[in-house]
Design a protein around this motif. Sequence first.
Motif, mmCIF file in Angstrom:
data_model
loop_
_atom_site.group_PDB
_atom_site.id
_atom_site.type_symbol
_atom_site.label_atom_id
_atom_site.label_comp_id
_atom_site.label_asym_id
_atom_site.label_seq_id
_atom_site.Cartn_x
_atom_site.Cartn_y
_atom_site.Cartn_z
ATOM 1 N N ALA A 16 0.816 -1.240 -0.087
ATOM 2 C CA ALA A 16 0.251 0.062 0.090
ATOM 3 C C ALA A 16 0.713 1.301 -0.025
ATOM 4 O O ALA A 16 0.582 2.310 -0.731
ATOM 5 C CB ALA A 16 -0.943 -0.153 1.113
ATOM 6 N N ALA A 17 1.874 1.230 0.688
ATOM 7 C CA ALA A 17 2.866 2.462 0.722
ATOM 8 C C ALA A 17 3.712 2.681 -0.313
ATOM 9 O O ALA A 17 4.532 3.652 -0.829
ATOM 10 C CB ALA A 17 3.725 2.279 2.074
ATOM 11 N N GLY A 18 3.709 1.462 -1.192
ATOM 12 C CA GLY A 18 4.546 1.861 -2.650
ATOM 13 C C GLY A 18 6.038 1.061 -2.416
ATOM 14 O O GLY A 18 7.031 1.386 -3.097
ATOM 15 N N GLU A 19 6.357 0.512 -0.950
ATOM 16 C CA GLU A 19 7.697 0.121 -0.740
ATOM 17 C C GLU A 19 7.969 -0.974 -1.451
ATOM 18 O O GLU A 19 9.197 -1.425 -1.331
ATOM 19 C CB GLU A 19 7.617 -0.044 0.866
ATOM 20 C CG GLU A 19 7.541 1.306 1.608
ATOM 21 C CD GLU A 19 7.344 1.100 2.999
ATOM 22 O OE1 GLU A 19 7.447 0.000 3.522
ATOM 23 O OE2 GLU A 19 6.959 2.204 3.858
ATOM 24 N N ARG A 20 6.934 -1.733 -1.985
ATOM 25 C CA ARG A 20 7.082 -3.057 -2.586
ATOM 26 C C ARG A 20 6.213 -3.029 -3.790
ATOM 27 O O ARG A 20 5.137 -2.807 -4.061
ATOM 28 C CB ARG A 20 6.641 -4.234 -1.580
ATOM 29 C CG ARG A 20 6.634 -5.540 -2.497
ATOM 30 C CD ARG A 20 6.319 -6.867 -1.514
ATOM 31 N NE ARG A 20 7.035 -6.964 -0.225
ATOM 32 C CZ ARG A 20 8.222 -7.741 -0.406
ATOM 33 N NH1 ARG A 20 8.537 -8.366 -1.319
ATOM 34 N NH2 ARG A 20 8.960 -7.864 0.665
ATOM 35 N N PRO A 21 7.030 -3.510 -4.961
ATOM 36 C CA PRO A 21 6.855 -3.477 -6.203
ATOM 37 C C PRO A 21 5.622 -4.473 -6.402
ATOM 38 O O PRO A 21 5.268 -5.435 -5.883
ATOM 39 C CB PRO A 21 7.754 -3.852 -7.348
ATOM 40 C CG PRO A 21 8.421 -4.660 -6.333
ATOM 41 C CD PRO A 21 8.474 -3.881 -5.104
ATOM 42 N N VAL A 22 4.367 -4.089 -7.067
ATOM 43 C CA VAL A 22 3.226 -4.726 -7.318
ATOM 44 C C VAL A 22 3.247 -5.540 -8.638
ATOM 45 O O VAL A 22 3.614 -4.920 -9.502
ATOM 46 C CB VAL A 22 2.026 -3.974 -7.387
ATOM 47 C CG1 VAL A 22 0.871 -4.617 -7.732
ATOM 48 C CG2 VAL A 22 1.586 -3.107 -5.928
ATOM 49 N N PRO A 23 3.080 -6.687 -8.830
ATOM 50 C CA PRO A 23 3.125 -7.426 -9.911
ATOM 51 C C PRO A 23 2.324 -7.224 -10.861
ATOM 52 O O PRO A 23 1.264 -6.719 -10.540
ATOM 53 C CB PRO A 23 2.779 -9.062 -9.433
ATOM 54 C CG PRO A 23 3.067 -9.152 -7.813
ATOM 55 C CD PRO A 23 2.788 -7.773 -7.423
ATOM 56 N N GLY A 24 2.799 -6.653 -12.049
ATOM 57 C CA GLY A 24 2.079 -6.292 -13.066
ATOM 58 C C GLY A 24 2.440 -4.832 -13.396
ATOM 59 O O GLY A 24 1.882 -4.299 -14.410
ATOM 60 N N SER A 51 -0.254 0.311 -9.478
ATOM 61 C CA SER A 51 -0.142 0.607 -8.133
ATOM 62 C C SER A 51 -1.276 -0.134 -7.269
ATOM 63 O O SER A 51 -1.918 -0.738 -7.928
ATOM 64 C CB SER A 51 -0.532 2.007 -7.677
ATOM 65 O OG SER A 51 -1.972 2.207 -8.014
ATOM 66 N N TRP A 52 -1.015 -0.330 -5.927
ATOM 67 C CA TRP A 52 -1.719 -1.205 -5.075
ATOM 68 C C TRP A 52 -3.305 -0.635 -5.172
ATOM 69 O O TRP A 52 -4.158 -1.432 -5.268
ATOM 70 C CB TRP A 52 -1.317 -1.130 -3.681
ATOM 71 C CG TRP A 52 -1.928 -2.179 -2.733
ATOM 72 C CD1 TRP A 52 -2.556 -1.935 -1.580
ATOM 73 C CD2 TRP A 52 -1.856 -3.734 -2.723
ATOM 74 N NE1 TRP A 52 -3.071 -3.137 -0.970
ATOM 75 C CE2 TRP A 52 -2.446 -3.817 -1.666
ATOM 76 C CE3 TRP A 52 -1.172 -4.450 -3.781
ATOM 77 C CZ2 TRP A 52 -2.672 -5.347 -1.341
ATOM 78 C CZ3 TRP A 52 -1.415 -5.753 -3.392
ATOM 79 C CH2 TRP A 52 -1.896 -6.294 -2.239
#
Length: 941
Positions: A189-197, A200-201
Motif C-alpha cells: 500500500a505504501a509503494g515500498e514493494r513493487p506490485v506484480p504487473g 499501483s496497489w
Amino acid sequence: MTQPQADIPPYRYTAELAGEIETRWQDFWEEHGTFHAPNPVGPLADPGHPRANADKLYVIDMFPYPSGSGLHVGHPLGYIGTDCFTRYHRMVGHNVLHPMGFDAFGLPAEQYAVQTGTHPRKTTEENVDRYRAQLRRLGLAYDSRRSFATTDVAYYRWTQWIFLQIFNSWYDPAARRARPIAELIAQFAAGERPVPGGRSWAELTGVEQREIVDGHRLAYVSHAPVNWCPGLGTVLANEEITADGRSERGNFPVFKRNLKQWMMRITAYADRLLDDLDVLDWPEPIKLMQRNWIGRSTGAHIDFPFGDRTIRVFTTRPDTVFGATYMVLAPEHELVDGAVPAAWPEGTKPAWTGGHANPAEAVAAYRAFAAKETEAERTAEHRAKTGVFIGAYATNPVNGQRIPVFIADYVLAGYGTGAIMAVPGQDERDWEFAEVFALPIIRTVAPPADFDGKAYTGEGPAVNSCAPNGFSLDGLGIADAKKAIIGWLEEQGYGTGATTYRLRDWLFSRQRYWGEPFPIVYDETGLPVALPDSMLPVELPEVDDFSPKTFDPDDANSDPETPLSRAREWVEVELDLGDGPRRYTRETNTMPQWAGSCWYELRYLDPTNDQAFVDPENEKYWMGPQWPGDCGGVDLYVGGVEHAVLHLLYARFWHKVLYDLGHLSSFEPFRRLFNQGYVTAYAYTDERGTYVPAEEVVESDSGYTWNGRPVTRHAGKMGKSLKNVVTPDEMCAQYGADTFRVYEMSMGPLEVSRPWETRAVVGAQRFLQRVWRMVVDEQTGATRVVDEPADEQTRRLLHRTIEGVRADMEGLRFNTAVAKLIELTNRATAIGAAPREVAEPVIQMVSPFAPHIAEELWARLGHTGSVAYSDFPVADPALLVAESVTYPVQVNGKVRGRVQVAADAAQEVVRAAALAEVAEHLTGEPRKVIVVPGRMVSVVV
C-alpha cells in the motif's frame, strides 16, 4: 523348575507381592502428586515444591498413537529409559518435567469407525484410557496433570490457532524470518514493494489484492500433484504407499493427480532448517538424513526458448549446457498441454512416438502410464528408460541448436522445475535415455585418455563448448567453467546463478473426517478467509458416514468427496466476520496427523492455559536458551529413527515460525535427540509356512517344535499376525513391573536393538529378590539391616559403584549401571546382615530402575518421604583410590608372574618386587626394566 509353593518363604519377593506393592505405591504417587513438576507461573506453579527453585530438566518421549491393540513389550523400551533418566536427575536435584500425551488423530480410528459405525472419538478415548492404564502399571513417573490427546478439543483449538499464525504470515527473505501478513500489505500500500504487473496497489481490485497476498502466505491453497487413491477416496502421503505403487490399506492403485490442496511453505525455511542442524545435539546419521531430505544444491537456472515461452531448468552443472541435446519434462508439467501439435513434425523418429499416430495420443497414453507409478518407481536406478516426444522443439540458448522435448517418468513435477536439460555425455541416466531414443551425445568434459566408459562424471577440462559468437569454455576446469557460463547467462538474459532444494512445500490437506478442521471459510470469491480467534475451536460436526466417497479403484479422473462436505448445515454457514452477516463455505478437508505432533512439546509446558498456547515465562523456563548461542528446546527427546525426517522437520518448521513471530524464546524444539533401539522377537512357522504361537514352542537339542512338530525360527518384529506378541501386562502379572523394567534396561545399550527372551526375565527377578532379601527377612518379614559399619572391601565397592552408576546414568548406559548394582548387591547379601550405610545407597541407586520395591524398602528402613526426592548417593573420592595394584610382569613379552603392591608405591618398589617375582626366569642383570604405572612391568633380558 518352578519352586513348590510350600517351599517358598512367606515373605519372599514374588510376583504377587510385587503386584501388591506396585499398586499401592502407584496409588500413593497419584494421591500425593509425587511427580508433579512446578511451573514458574500459572495454575501449575507451586513455590512450596521441593524443586521449585532448582535447575530444570525437560525430557519427553515421542508420544504414541493409541492403537486398539495396546502396548507390547517393545513399545515401553524408550519410556522406561527416560523414566530411569529423569528419576535419577530428580534425585540429584533437578526440577524434572516428564509428561506423556497421545498422538490420537489418524486413519486407523477412522477406518474402524467406517467398519463398525463407532464414532472415532469413542474408539480413540477408549484406546487412550487403555494406554494410560498400561503406562501407569509400569510405574512411569509422569506429571499426569499435563497429559492430553491431540484429539482433545481444548488441544486442537490451539493447533488451529497456530495454523492461523502461519496463514497470517509471510517469509521476508531479506530479514530471514516470518513476519505478519499485515506488514506485507502495508508495504504494498505504501509503494515500498513493487506490485506484480506494474500497477499501483490502489488500482487493484480487492480480489486482485487478496490473490497477491495469498501468494505470499506461509499457508496457502495450491493445485498440487498428489497421490490420489480412488479406491479409498482420499489423498495419501508417500509413506502410505507401498513399493508397488498401491495403498498400504486395501492395496488399491494410486495415481498422481493435480488437486486443490492446502500447502505449507516450508521451503522458505530450507536454509535455516539446514544450517541450524549444526547447533543440535543429535545423532549424525539423523542430521545427514535431514540434510539429504532438504537437499540444497547450487548451480544455475537456465531458460531455453520454447516457441513464445521458455522452459526453465535448474542444473548443478551449467558448464555442460553445450552438451544439452534434448530436454525432458515431467509428464504433469504445465507447458506440455499448450505445446503438443496436431501431427508429428517432419524428421520425427519412429522410436520417439511410442507407436502412436499423433503427439496428443502419445502424450495422453504416456501420462496414464506414468500416473500409475510411485515416485520411488519413477526414480529407481537401473530401470528401463521410457518416454515420448511431445512433437515440439526448444532452442539451446548457448549454441542455437534446435533440440527435441520429451516427457519421461524419471523427471518429477515436484522436484526442481519439473524439467531438465539432458546432457548424455555427462549424465548416466541421460546417456541411457539417449541410447534408447537414438539421440545425439556430445561430451563437454574431456575424460582421461584411458577412460572407456559411457557418461563421464569426473573432473577434466571443458571441450566442445564454444558458442557461434566466440564465447568459449574450452580448456577451463569445472569450477571456472561454471563461473564463466553463469556470468554469460546472466549477461545475455538466459539464466541466473541459483540455489535450489530437494525439499518441497508440505502438502497439508487430507480428505478425511478424523482430523483437525481448518479454521478457514471461503467467501463468494472462492478465496480463503481466516476465522478470528474468538471463533476457535472449530469443532468436528457429527456425521452419519465417516468415510470419504470411494470410486472404482482404476478411476484416476475421479474427484475427492470428503466426509465433512456432506454435513451441509456445518459447511454452509452465516457468519459476521466484521462486515455484517454473510454466507460462507467451510473448508472440508482436515489437517494431517502431523499437525498435532508439531507442537505438543510446547503444550506440555502449560496445558491448562486457556488464554495462550503457552505462557512465555513457562516456555522460557523449560525450553529457553541456557547459554549464548544455545538454540533452546527440550533437553532430551527420545524416540525411534523412523521419525528422523518428516515429524522432526515439520516440528522444527512450526517452531521457527512461532519463534519468528515472537511467541517463543527457543528457535529449535528439541536440543538433544536420542534414538532408542527396538525390541525384536522370534516368530515360528510350521511346514506350511503358517505362524504358530511363539509361547508354545519348545526348544531342544534338535531344534524347535510345536505340538511335537518341527518349526522354523525367524527373527523380526513383534506382531499379532506373527503370533509372537508379548504384552507388558503379561510380564507385570508374571513377574511384576519392576522386574520387567530392570530386564528391559539390562538387555543391552538403549540405542541398540535386541531380541526379547521371556525366559531371561527371571534373572532380573532374582536380582530384585536379592535386593529385597538384603533388607527383609524372608521368614519373618522383619527388617534385617544393621547399623554396624561395613567392612573396608564392601565400602570401597559401594563407592566405586556409586561413581560408576552416576556416570552410567548421565550417559544413558543403563545396562552397565544395572550390572554394577548386581555386583554390589551380590556382595551385600553375601556378607550376612547388610549395614545401613550399604543398604540405603543400594536402594537409592536401584530406585530409578525398580521404583516400587525401592519405595517399599526405603519406607521399611524408617524414611517418611519418597525415595524419589532423596539425594542420590555421592562417592567419597578417598574410597575410589585403590589400596593396592596388581602388576603383570612380562619377561621378553611373556607374562611370567604377578605382584601386588601398594597403589602409591614408588617405581623403585614396583621394580624390585617384579624382579623378585620372576627371578627364576632371569640369568643375570636384565638389560631393561620398564614400569608402566598402574598397568604392567616389562623385563627385557
